[in-house]
Design a protein around this motif. Structure first.
Motif, mmCIF file in Angstrom:
data_model
loop_
_atom_site.group_PDB
_atom_site.id
_atom_site.type_symbol
_atom_site.label_atom_id
_atom_site.label_comp_id
_atom_site.label_asym_id
_atom_site.label_seq_id
_atom_site.Cartn_x
_atom_site.Cartn_y
_atom_site.Cartn_z
ATOM 1 N N ASP A 195 24.952 -88.741 -68.467
ATOM 2 C CA ASP A 195 24.117 -88.065 -67.776
ATOM 3 C C ASP A 195 24.619 -86.508 -67.787
ATOM 4 N N LEU A 196 25.055 -85.882 -68.434
ATOM 5 C CA LEU A 196 25.920 -84.422 -68.476
ATOM 6 C C LEU A 196 24.830 -83.591 -67.584
ATOM 7 N N THR A 197 23.574 -84.470 -67.120
ATOM 8 C CA THR A 197 22.361 -82.965 -66.782
ATOM 9 C C THR A 197 22.740 -83.869 -64.951
ATOM 10 N N GLY A 198 23.516 -84.772 -64.747
ATOM 11 C CA GLY A 198 24.079 -85.069 -63.254
ATOM 12 C C GLY A 198 25.240 -84.633 -63.499
ATOM 13 N N ALA A 199 25.968 -84.409 -64.182
ATOM 14 C CA ALA A 199 27.622 -84.148 -64.359
ATOM 15 C C ALA A 199 27.183 -82.502 -63.867
ATOM 16 N N ALA A 200 26.736 -81.179 -64.525
ATOM 17 C CA ALA A 200 25.933 -80.181 -64.304
ATOM 18 C C ALA A 200 25.942 -79.732 -62.746
ATOM 19 N N LEU A 201 24.469 -80.704 -61.932
ATOM 20 C CA LEU A 201 24.866 -80.377 -61.509
ATOM 21 C C LEU A 201 25.626 -80.802 -59.792
ATOM 22 N N VAL A 202 26.375 -82.065 -59.959
ATOM 23 C CA VAL A 202 26.838 -81.870 -59.549
ATOM 24 C C VAL A 202 27.961 -81.118 -58.609
ATOM 25 N N SER A 203 28.374 -80.532 -60.681
ATOM 26 C CA SER A 203 29.354 -79.678 -60.351
ATOM 27 C C SER A 203 29.322 -78.354 -59.436
ATOM 28 N N ALA A 204 27.841 -77.839 -59.947
ATOM 29 C CA ALA A 204 27.606 -76.996 -59.613
ATOM 30 C C ALA A 204 27.342 -76.992 -58.356
ATOM 31 N N GLY A 205 26.751 -77.702 -57.619
ATOM 32 C CA GLY A 205 26.974 -77.752 -55.919
ATOM 33 C C GLY A 205 28.022 -77.870 -55.483
ATOM 34 N N LEU A 206 28.738 -78.977 -55.565
ATOM 35 C CA LEU A 206 30.037 -79.247 -55.000
ATOM 36 C C LEU A 206 31.053 -77.916 -55.082
ATOM 37 N N PHE A 207 30.831 -76.896 -56.245
ATOM 38 C CA PHE A 207 31.728 -75.889 -56.068
ATOM 39 C C PHE A 207 31.319 -74.151 -55.266
ATOM 40 N N GLY A 208 29.412 -74.286 -55.163
ATOM 41 C CA GLY A 208 28.354 -73.563 -54.563
ATOM 42 C C GLY A 208 28.890 -73.632 -53.096
ATOM 43 N N ILE A 209 29.583 -75.368 -52.721
ATOM 44 C CA ILE A 209 30.383 -74.957 -51.263
ATOM 45 C C ILE A 209 31.889 -74.957 -50.830
ATOM 46 N N THR A 210 32.242 -75.700 -51.983
ATOM 47 C CA THR A 210 33.685 -74.880 -51.307
ATOM 48 C C THR A 210 33.392 -73.505 -51.465
ATOM 49 N N PHE A 211 33.237 -72.929 -52.425
ATOM 50 C CA PHE A 211 33.033 -71.422 -52.450
ATOM 51 C C PHE A 211 32.200 -70.721 -51.430
ATOM 52 N N GLY A 212 31.746 -71.028 -50.313
ATOM 53 C CA GLY A 212 31.547 -70.851 -49.666
ATOM 54 C C GLY A 212 32.333 -70.822 -48.430
ATOM 55 N N LEU A 213 33.243 -71.844 -48.569
ATOM 56 C CA LEU A 213 33.785 -72.545 -47.367
ATOM 57 C C LEU A 213 35.301 -71.403 -47.759
ATOM 58 N N VAL A 214 35.391 -71.088 -48.821
ATOM 59 C CA VAL A 214 36.580 -70.254 -49.053
ATOM 60 C C VAL A 214 37.068 -69.682 -48.772
ATOM 61 N N ARG A 215 35.614 -68.764 -48.512
ATOM 62 C CA ARG A 215 35.435 -66.973 -48.538
ATOM 63 C C ARG A 215 34.535 -67.605 -47.414
ATOM 64 N N GLY A 216 34.685 -67.853 -45.999
ATOM 65 C CA GLY A 216 33.355 -67.847 -44.964
ATOM 66 C C GLY A 216 34.830 -66.942 -44.021
ATOM 67 N N GLU A 217 35.163 -67.674 -44.267
ATOM 68 C CA GLU A 217 36.280 -65.966 -42.855
ATOM 69 C C GLU A 217 36.901 -65.550 -43.413
ATOM 70 N N SER A 218 37.037 -65.119 -44.789
ATOM 71 C CA SER A 218 37.039 -63.704 -44.419
ATOM 72 C C SER A 218 35.847 -62.758 -44.943
ATOM 73 N N HIS A 219 34.858 -63.264 -45.091
ATOM 74 C CA HIS A 219 33.969 -62.172 -45.751
ATOM 75 C C HIS A 219 32.493 -62.100 -44.322
ATOM 76 N N GLY A 220 32.729 -63.331 -43.712
ATOM 77 C CA GLY A 220 31.926 -63.465 -43.091
ATOM 78 C C GLY A 220 30.904 -64.654 -42.932
ATOM 79 N N TRP A 221 30.478 -65.602 -42.318
ATOM 80 C CA TRP A 221 29.606 -66.846 -42.858
ATOM 81 C C TRP A 221 28.341 -66.020 -42.879
ATOM 82 N N THR A 222 28.054 -65.304 -42.504
ATOM 83 C CA THR A 222 26.782 -64.814 -42.238
ATOM 84 C C THR A 222 26.204 -63.660 -43.378
ATOM 85 N N SER A 223 27.382 -64.155 -44.450
ATOM 86 C CA SER A 223 26.725 -62.486 -45.862
ATOM 87 C C SER A 223 26.880 -63.223 -46.909
ATOM 88 N N GLY A 224 26.276 -62.290 -47.474
ATOM 89 C CA GLY A 224 25.213 -62.820 -48.333
ATOM 90 C C GLY A 224 25.460 -63.627 -49.400
#
Length: 491
Positions: A195-224
């Motif tokens: 299920d390569l499509t499923g693996a790609a979707l969950v990888s991209a989704g979880l990376f986006g959430i983690t990326f936002g959480l890591v950068r939120g405090e230093s760059h502002g939670w409402t930054s683009g």
């Protein structure tokens, strides 16, 4: 002609590989202050130094097992071991924090292909009458990796340099690869689909959430960039759920059948595992640094001082295992989570910039015992809440979600840390760590509530029409490998 496996060497190679990839979860924690100083990294860079390994490790666990089923378990295992070894060399040679993070991600991909297949290869090579002893040795090695990870990281960092915590993997990998080529037998499950499509979707989704959480405090939670990452990450996870449902409706083989979450025990045990990891390992990330940044211990001294916490699973597990067999896993889970929450709350209460280490021994030990009581039964409980034919997927999902909980825990607790404190002074570090620990207490408390909702004795009444309830068909022949992907003690 089919190669006959060499039992002894199969045990050596698989146990050594499991030890190596499990060790890299925690070995870096006591090296973080040195990495920060040498590479000029900030909190965000340190978070990614850990999460760049655990995120692909968690997301690709099920994919690694499925690739082994389809392409050959020996082949995928050795390929993963080679990738992990190359990633280790890249991490050791990293001239910048960005290069180190990229190399850690390569390590994580390799680990995801190695660990799911160690048990499958070992179980196939060992006669049934000796399988229990062999699996016990394998489990002890993975438990040992968790216990000594911070200690080894501190000793190597202090005795040589932080680069050597990665260099030590290279000769091990170079020795294990030729032995594996000669000793391991090939096997596959030809009907397994990817299920390569499923693996790609969950990888991209979880990376986006983690990326936002890591950068939120230093760059502002409402930054683009932060807001876009969080929204796109959430959409990616939603798309993954929708895709898995679509694959199941069409009679395919989803990576994670969403309909299993209709089983109350399955949902509860996975929520328990994820919330526990969120609270516990986010706390370890900060406290391992506090021992050096606040109290002035060397990396080795800091590693030794984590042992009342991290070594407890190794000491308690042999005693707790028989108890779990007699009374069931749920009571041990509940007791372990109570002790974990108590230990973290105790740490948050006594933590100050001027306290002595002896004030932490008690809460470290309480949390360590709780962690042991959690690790011992979690895999068994995860298997017991679903029918036998779904146990592979159930255990694989539980292990992956525990790893993801650790990723989110580091990101979330670090955001709290940076909002209330920082690296400017010992007092500032404590000001940030204390509220982060209280958030860890809340997460473990929520895990306790989830554990209390796990049905006693499993969760499936006799005669339950599980296929109708879950909407998924038989698990494919190779899927048991997914269930035994990660040991209960592998963080």
């Amino acid at each position: 002609m089919t190669r006959r496996p060499n039992t002894v060497w199969t045990l050596v190679v698989t146990s050594l590989a499991a030890f190596m990839v499990s060790l890299d979860n925690l070995v870096v924690t006591t090296a973080l202050p040195k990495i920060r100083a040498d590479l000029g990294a900030g909190l965000e860079g340190l978070e990614w130094t850990v999460n760049a390994y655990t995120l692909p490790f968690a997301v690709l666990l099920l994919t690694g097992a499925a690739l082994g089923d389809r392409l050959g378990r020996r082949r995928v295992f050795l390929a993963g071991l080679a990738v992990f070894t190359v990633g280790s060399a890249g991490a050791a040679l990293a001239p910048s924090i960005g290069a180190l993070i990229a190399a850690r991600a390569v390590q994580g991909v390799g680990a995801a292909f190695v660990l799911p297949l160690t048990l499958t290869l070992l179980a196939a090579a060992v006669p049934e009458n000796r399988r229990g002893a062999a699996l016990g040795i394998w489990g002890a090695m993975t438990g040992l990796a968790v216990a000594v990870g911070p200690l080894i990281g501190g000793a190597v960092t202090e005795g040589a340099s932080w680069q050597w915590i990665f260099w030590v993997n290279v000769p091990i990998g170079l020795v294990a690869l030729p032995i594996g080529l000669r000793a391991l037998a090939e096997s596959r499950a030809s009907s397994s689909r990817l299920d390569l499509t499923g693996a790609a979707l969950v990888s991209a989704g979880l990376f986006g959430i983690t990326f936002g959480l890591v950068r939120g405090e230093s760059h502002g939670w409402t930054s683009g960039p932060v807001l876009s990452a969080l929204v796109l990450g959430a959409l990616g996870v939603a798309a993954f759920v929708a895709w898995e449902l679509r694959v199941a409706r069409r009679g395919g083989a989803p990576m994670l059948p969403m309909s299993l979450f209709r089983i109350r025990g399955f949902s509860a045990v996975n929520a328990t595992a994820m919330l526990f990891s969120l609270g516990m390992f986010g706390s370890i990330f900060l406290l391992a640094q506090a021992l050096q940044n606040v109290y002035g211990y060397s990396p080795l001294q800091a590693g030794v001082r984590t042992l009342p916490w991290t070594a407890m699973p190794l000491l308690i597990a042999p005693l707790a295992g028989p108890v779990s067999d007699r009374i069931g896993g749920r009571p041990l889970l509940v007791a372990g989570l109570i002790l974990n929450a108590t230990g973290l709350a105790w740490m948050a209460t006594v933590l100050s910039a001027h306290m002595s280490y002896t004030s932490l021994i008690g809460p470290f030990a309480v949390s360590g015992v709780g962690m042991a009581l959690f690790f011992v039964p979690i895999a068994t409980v995860a298997l017991g809440v679903v029918p036998t034919r779904f146990q592979g997927v159930a255990s694989g999902a539980n292990n992956a979600l525990r790893e993801l909980g650790g990723v989110l825990g580091i990101a979330v607790l670090s955001s709290v840390f940076s909002a209330r404190g920082g690296y400017a002074s010992p007092a500032s570090f404590i000001d940030g760590t204390r509220p982060a620990l209280w958030l860890g207490v809340i997460a473990v408390g929520m895990a306790l509530l989830a554990a209390l909702s796990i049905p006693r004795g499993g969760g499936l009444a006799a005669g339950t029409a599980v296929e109708d309830a879950t909407g998924v068909g038989e698990v494919e022949p190779g899927s048991a490998a997914r269930g035994e992907a990660v040991p209960a003690a592998a963080v």
